[in-house]
Design a protein around this motif. Sequence first.
Motif, PDB file in Angstrom:
ATOM      1  N   PHE A   1      92.746  -0.737 101.512  1.00 48.72           N
ATOM      2  CA  PHE A   1      92.199  -1.491 102.636  1.00 48.72           C
ATOM      3  C   PHE A   1      92.644  -0.895 103.962  1.00 48.72           C
ATOM      4  O   PHE A   1      93.832  -0.812 104.247  1.00 48.72           O
ATOM      5  CB  PHE A   1      92.650  -2.953 102.520  1.00 48.72           C
ATOM      6  N   GLN A   2      91.675  -0.451 104.752  1.00 50.32           N
ATOM      7  CA  GLN A   2      91.999   0.130 106.058  1.00 50.32           C
ATOM      8  C   GLN A   2      91.677  -0.874 107.164  1.00 50.32           C
ATOM      9  O   GLN A   2      90.552  -1.390 107.235  1.00 50.32           O
ATOM     10  CB  GLN A   2      91.215   1.427 106.288  1.00 50.32           C
ATOM     11  N   PRO A   3      92.674  -1.160 108.035  1.00 46.33           N
ATOM     12  CA  PRO A   3      92.442  -2.150 109.079  1.00 46.33           C
ATOM     13  C   PRO A   3      91.372  -1.733 110.079  1.00 46.33           C
ATOM     14  O   PRO A   3      91.224  -0.555 110.409  1.00 46.33           O
ATOM     15  CB  PRO A   3      93.806  -2.273 109.776  1.00 46.33           C
TER      16      PRO A   3
ATOM     17  N   LEU B   1      79.040  -6.107 104.551  1.00 48.57           N
ATOM     18  CA  LEU B   1      78.492  -5.055 103.698  1.00 48.57           C
ATOM     19  C   LEU B   1      78.106  -3.885 104.591  1.00 48.57           C
ATOM     20  O   LEU B   1      77.423  -4.074 105.601  1.00 48.57           O
ATOM     21  CB  LEU B   1      77.267  -5.561 102.924  1.00 48.57           C
ATOM     22  N   GLU B   2      78.610  -2.695 104.229  1.00 47.36           N
ATOM     23  CA  GLU B   2      78.312  -1.487 104.996  1.00 47.36           C
ATOM     24  C   GLU B   2      77.235  -0.675 104.294  1.00 47.36           C
ATOM     25  O   GLU B   2      77.406  -0.282 103.141  1.00 47.36           O
ATOM     26  CB  GLU B   2      79.583  -0.636 105.167  1.00 47.36           C
ATOM     27  N   LEU B   3      76.124  -0.442 104.997  1.00 43.81           N
ATOM     28  CA  LEU B   3      75.015   0.350 104.465  1.00 43.81           C
ATOM     29  C   LEU B   3      74.859   1.600 105.323  1.00 43.81           C
ATOM     30  O   LEU B   3      75.175   1.572 106.508  1.00 43.81           O
ATOM     31  CB  LEU B   3      73.703  -0.428 104.547  1.00 43.81           C
TER      32      LEU B   3
ATOM     33  N   MET C   1      75.968  -1.043 109.877  1.00 43.24           N
ATOM     34  CA  MET C   1      75.343   0.256 109.629  1.00 43.24           C
ATOM     35  C   MET C   1      76.440   1.305 109.722  1.00 43.24           C
ATOM     36  O   MET C   1      77.031   1.502 110.775  1.00 43.24           O
ATOM     37  CB  MET C   1      74.262   0.481 110.694  1.00 43.24           C
ATOM     38  N   ASP C   2      76.712   1.938 108.587  1.00 41.77           N
ATOM     39  CA  ASP C   2      77.828   2.880 108.471  1.00 41.77           C
ATOM     40  C   ASP C   2      77.407   4.287 108.910  1.00 41.77           C
ATOM     41  O   ASP C   2      76.231   4.636 108.836  1.00 41.77           O
ATOM     42  CB  ASP C   2      78.267   2.924 106.999  1.00 41.77           C
ATOM     43  N   ASP C   3      78.368   5.092 109.337  1.00 39.53           N
ATOM     44  CA  ASP C   3      78.136   6.502 109.672  1.00 39.53           C
ATOM     45  C   ASP C   3      76.975   6.668 110.640  1.00 39.53           C
ATOM     46  O   ASP C   3      76.205   7.637 110.536  1.00 39.53           O
ATOM     47  CB  ASP C   3      77.838   7.321 108.400  1.00 39.53           C
TER      48      ASP C   3
ATOM     49  N   GLY D   1      90.983   3.727 112.165  1.00 43.25           N
ATOM     50  CA  GLY D   1      91.443   5.104 112.031  1.00 43.25           C
ATOM     51  C   GLY D   1      92.945   5.190 111.957  1.00 43.25           C
ATOM     52  O   GLY D   1      93.652   4.179 112.035  1.00 43.25           O
ATOM     53  N   TYR D   2      93.431   6.427 111.825  1.00 38.88           N
ATOM     54  CA  TYR D   2      94.844   6.659 111.604  1.00 38.88           C
ATOM     55  C   TYR D   2      95.706   6.166 112.770  1.00 38.88           C
ATOM     56  O   TYR D   2      96.901   5.926 112.598  1.00 38.88           O
ATOM     57  CB  TYR D   2      95.104   8.147 111.327  1.00 38.88           C
ATOM     58  N   ALA D   3      95.142   6.019 113.972  1.00 38.34           N
ATOM     59  CA  ALA D   3      95.909   5.470 115.097  1.00 38.34           C
ATOM     60  C   ALA D   3      96.401   4.065 114.759  1.00 38.34           C
ATOM     61  O   ALA D   3      97.458   3.649 115.232  1.00 38.34           O
ATOM     62  CB  ALA D   3      95.048   5.420 116.360  1.00 38.34           C
TER      63      ALA D   3
ATOM     64  N   VAL E   1      82.783  -4.034 102.426  1.00 42.91           N
ATOM     65  CA  VAL E   1      82.571  -3.275 101.194  1.00 42.91           C
ATOM     66  C   VAL E   1      81.405  -2.317 101.419  1.00 42.91           C
ATOM     67  O   VAL E   1      80.389  -2.698 102.012  1.00 42.91           O
ATOM     68  CB  VAL E   1      82.281  -4.225 100.003  1.00 42.91           C
ATOM     69  N   ASN E   2      81.572  -1.076 100.960  1.00 37.80           N
ATOM     70  CA  ASN E   2      80.512  -0.072 101.100  1.00 37.80           C
ATOM     71  C   ASN E   2      79.459  -0.230 100.016  1.00 37.80           C
ATOM     72  O   ASN E   2      79.780  -0.425  98.843  1.00 37.80           O
ATOM     73  CB  ASN E   2      81.110   1.333 101.000  1.00 37.80           C
ATOM     74  N   LEU E   3      78.199  -0.129 100.417  1.00 42.12           N
ATOM     75  CA  LEU E   3      77.095  -0.120  99.451  1.00 42.12           C
ATOM     76  C   LEU E   3      76.378   1.212  99.611  1.00 42.12           C
ATOM     77  O   LEU E   3      75.925   1.540 100.711  1.00 42.12           O
ATOM     78  CB  LEU E   3      76.118  -1.260  99.753  1.00 42.12           C
ATOM     79  N   SER E   4      76.307   1.992  98.554  1.00 42.21           N
ATOM     80  CA  SER E   4      75.627   3.279  98.697  1.00 42.21           C
ATOM     81  C   SER E   4      74.121   3.100  98.516  1.00 42.21           C
ATOM     82  O   SER E   4      73.655   2.130  97.923  1.00 42.21           O
ATOM     83  CB  SER E   4      76.174   4.292  97.695  1.00 42.21           C
ATOM     84  N   ALA E   5      73.378   4.050  99.062  1.00 45.09           N
ATOM     85  CA  ALA E   5      71.914   3.985  99.007  1.00 45.09           C
ATOM     86  C   ALA E   5      71.423   3.922  97.562  1.00 45.09           C
ATOM     87  O   ALA E   5      70.533   3.129  97.222  1.00 45.09           O
ATOM     88  CB  ALA E   5      71.322   5.192  99.726  1.00 45.09           C
TER      89      ALA E   5
ATOM     90  N   ILE F   1      83.553  10.791 117.128  1.00 48.17           N
ATOM     91  CA  ILE F   1      84.778  10.217 117.706  1.00 48.17           C
ATOM     92  C   ILE F   1      85.900  11.259 117.770  1.00 48.17           C
ATOM     93  O   ILE F   1      86.586  11.390 118.776  1.00 48.17           O
ATOM     94  CB  ILE F   1      85.234   8.990 116.882  1.00 48.17           C
ATOM     95  N   MET F   2      86.046  12.007 116.663  1.00 46.89           N
ATOM     96  CA  MET F   2      87.111  13.012 116.636  1.00 46.89           C
ATOM     97  C   MET F   2      86.789  14.102 117.650  1.00 46.89           C
ATOM     98  O   MET F   2      85.680  14.602 117.701  1.00 46.89           O
ATOM     99  CB  MET F   2      87.195  13.632 115.250  1.00 46.89           C
ATOM    100  N   GLY F   3      87.771  14.447 118.459  1.00 41.08           N
ATOM    101  CA  GLY F   3      87.553  15.486 119.457  1.00 41.08           C
ATOM    102  C   GLY F   3      86.792  15.009 120.678  1.00 41.08           C
ATOM    103  O   GLY F   3      86.426  15.802 121.551  1.00 41.08           O
TER     104      GLY F   3
ATOM    105  N   PRO G   1      78.274  -0.420  88.132  1.00 37.78           N
ATOM    106  CA  PRO G   1      79.518  -1.123  87.785  1.00 37.78           C
ATOM    107  C   PRO G   1      80.644  -0.883  88.800  1.00 37.78           C
ATOM    108  O   PRO G   1      81.410  -1.802  89.093  1.00 37.78           O
ATOM    109  CB  PRO G   1      79.897  -0.550  86.407  1.00 37.78           C
ATOM    110  N   LEU G   2      80.723   0.329  89.369  1.00 36.82           N
ATOM    111  CA  LEU G   2      81.769   0.604  90.363  1.00 36.82           C
ATOM    112  C   LEU G   2      81.579  -0.297  91.591  1.00 36.82           C
ATOM    113  O   LEU G   2      82.534  -0.884  92.106  1.00 36.82           O
ATOM    114  CB  LEU G   2      81.731   2.083  90.766  1.00 36.82           C
ATOM    115  N   GLY G   3      80.348  -0.409  92.028  1.00 36.78           N
ATOM    116  CA  GLY G   3      80.047  -1.221  93.212  1.00 36.78           C
ATOM    117  C   GLY G   3      80.321  -2.702  92.970  1.00 36.78           C
ATOM    118  O   GLY G   3      80.823  -3.402  93.856  1.00 36.78           O
TER     119      GLY G   3
ATOM    120  N   ALA H   1      84.259   2.136 116.116  1.00 34.65           N
ATOM    121  CA  ALA H   1      84.453   3.586 116.122  1.00 34.65           C
ATOM    122  C   ALA H   1      85.271   3.948 114.894  1.00 34.65           C
ATOM    123  O   ALA H   1      86.319   3.359 114.640  1.00 34.65           O
ATOM    124  CB  ALA H   1      85.178   4.025 117.386  1.00 34.65           C
ATOM    125  N   GLU H   2      84.782   4.906 114.099  1.00 32.41           N
ATOM    126  CA  GLU H   2      85.511   5.393 112.914  1.00 32.41           C
ATOM    127  C   GLU H   2      86.296   6.641 113.299  1.00 32.41           C
ATOM    128  O   GLU H   2      85.885   7.389 114.178  1.00 32.41           O
ATOM    129  CB  GLU H   2      84.542   5.831 111.820  1.00 32.41           C
ATOM    130  N   GLY H   3      87.393   6.878 112.626  1.00 32.56           N
ATOM    131  CA  GLY H   3      88.132   8.123 112.867  1.00 32.56           C
ATOM    132  C   GLY H   3      88.916   8.120 114.164  1.00 32.56           C
ATOM    133  O   GLY H   3      89.073   9.155 114.812  1.00 32.56           O
TER     134      GLY H   3
END
Length: 285
Positions: free
Chosen positions: A44-46, A151-153, A181-183, A260-262, A119-123, A209-211, A89-91, A238-240
Motif C-alpha cells: 500500500f502506497q500512501p 478504482l484506477e483505470l 484515470m491512471d497514467d 511517490g517516494y517523497a 485498486v488497479n483494474l487493467s484493460a 512528474i519526474m524531472g 482471479p488476480l484482480g 501526481a505520480e512519481g
Amino acid sequence: VKRSKTSGLVEAYQPRALTLAHAQFEMETALRRAIDNGDLRLTFQPICDLGTGLVTGFEALARWTDETGTAHPPSDFIPVAEESGLIVPLGRWALDKAAATLVEWDARAGGDCGVRVAVNLSAIQLQRDDIAPVVERVVDSSGLTGNRLTLELTESAFITDPDRIARTMHALKEIGCTVAMDDFGTGYSNLASLQKLPIDVLKIDQSFIMGLLADRDKVAIVRAILSLAQALGMDTTAEGVETPELAQTLTALGCTYGQGYAFARALDPDAAYAYLVARNHSSAA
Ligand code: C2E
Ligand code: MG
Ligand code: MG
Ligand code: MG
C-alpha cells in the motif's frame, strides 16, 4: 547438429521466440500456483493531500516473490496475467485483499480509519470480467461503504469497447466508488470521452512528474492537465513525486494529491497503518 553437453548451449540454438514463449509459460505456471497458494502480497502506497499533507488514501500494489525467492515486478507479471487470463482471479484477489485490509485498519482505529484504498483494474481484466458486480459483492460482504474504494483505470481500457467501459464506470459510481484515470497523458486521451465519463480523479503519469523541475515542457504539460482537470471538476494526483521540492512545486501549481517516494514507497499493511497514524496524528497536533 551436434548435441552440446551443457543445456545452456542447446538453449542458445532455440529460436528466440520459442525461448520467450517457454519463459512466459513457466512464469504463467508459477503465477497460477502463487495465486492458488496465496503467495501474492498486496502492498500500500500512501496518497497525500498536497494542501494539508494528510494521507487520504493508499494505492494497492501487487507483489510477487516466487518459490525460488525471486521477486518479480508487476511490469513483468501483470502482462503475463493479462495474456493468460489470470488477471481475472488476480484482480478479484486484489479487490478482496484491499477491502479486508481496510476492514482491519478500521478495526484498529476503532471506526473509519479515514482513508480510501485504490485498486488497479487493467484493460484486459475489464474486458474479461464484469467488474462492477464483483466490486459490489466485495463492498457488501466486507461491510465497507463504496466510497472507501477507488478504482484506477487506464486510457487503454477505452479502446476496444468504450460503451461497455462507460457502463462499468457508471455502475461503479452507483456503488459509491471513486473512479480514477491512471497514467493520464500516456495513452489514447480522448478528451470528448473525458468530459462524458464519470471520472473523479486524473492521475498524472510519473513520466511528466519526474524531472519536472528541470524541464519547462513538462511544467507546461502538467499545467495544462491541471487546468483541464479543474475545468472538468476533477481532482488530480501526481505520480512519481520523488522529492519534497517536487511536492512543493506541485502544490504551488494546484495539484490536489501526491504519491511517490517523497512520501513513502509501497508498504506492507502494518507499516502502511503505522505510517497513516504517524503522519495524520502529528499533522493534526
Ligand atoms: P501504477 O498503477 O501506475 O502504479 C504506480 C507505480 O509507480 C507503482 O509501481 C509504484 O511503486 C511506482 N511509484 C510510485 N511512486 C514512485 C516514485 O516516486 N518513483 C518511482 N520511480 N516509482 C514510483 P509498481 O508497484 O511496480 O506497479 C507497476 C504497475 O503495475 C502499476 O502502475 C499498475 O499498472 C500495475 N499493477 C500493480 N499492481 C496491480 C494490480 O493489483 N492489478 C493490476 N491490474 N495492475 C497492477
Ligand atoms: Mg495505479
Ligand atoms: Mg499510475
Ligand atoms: Mg504509472
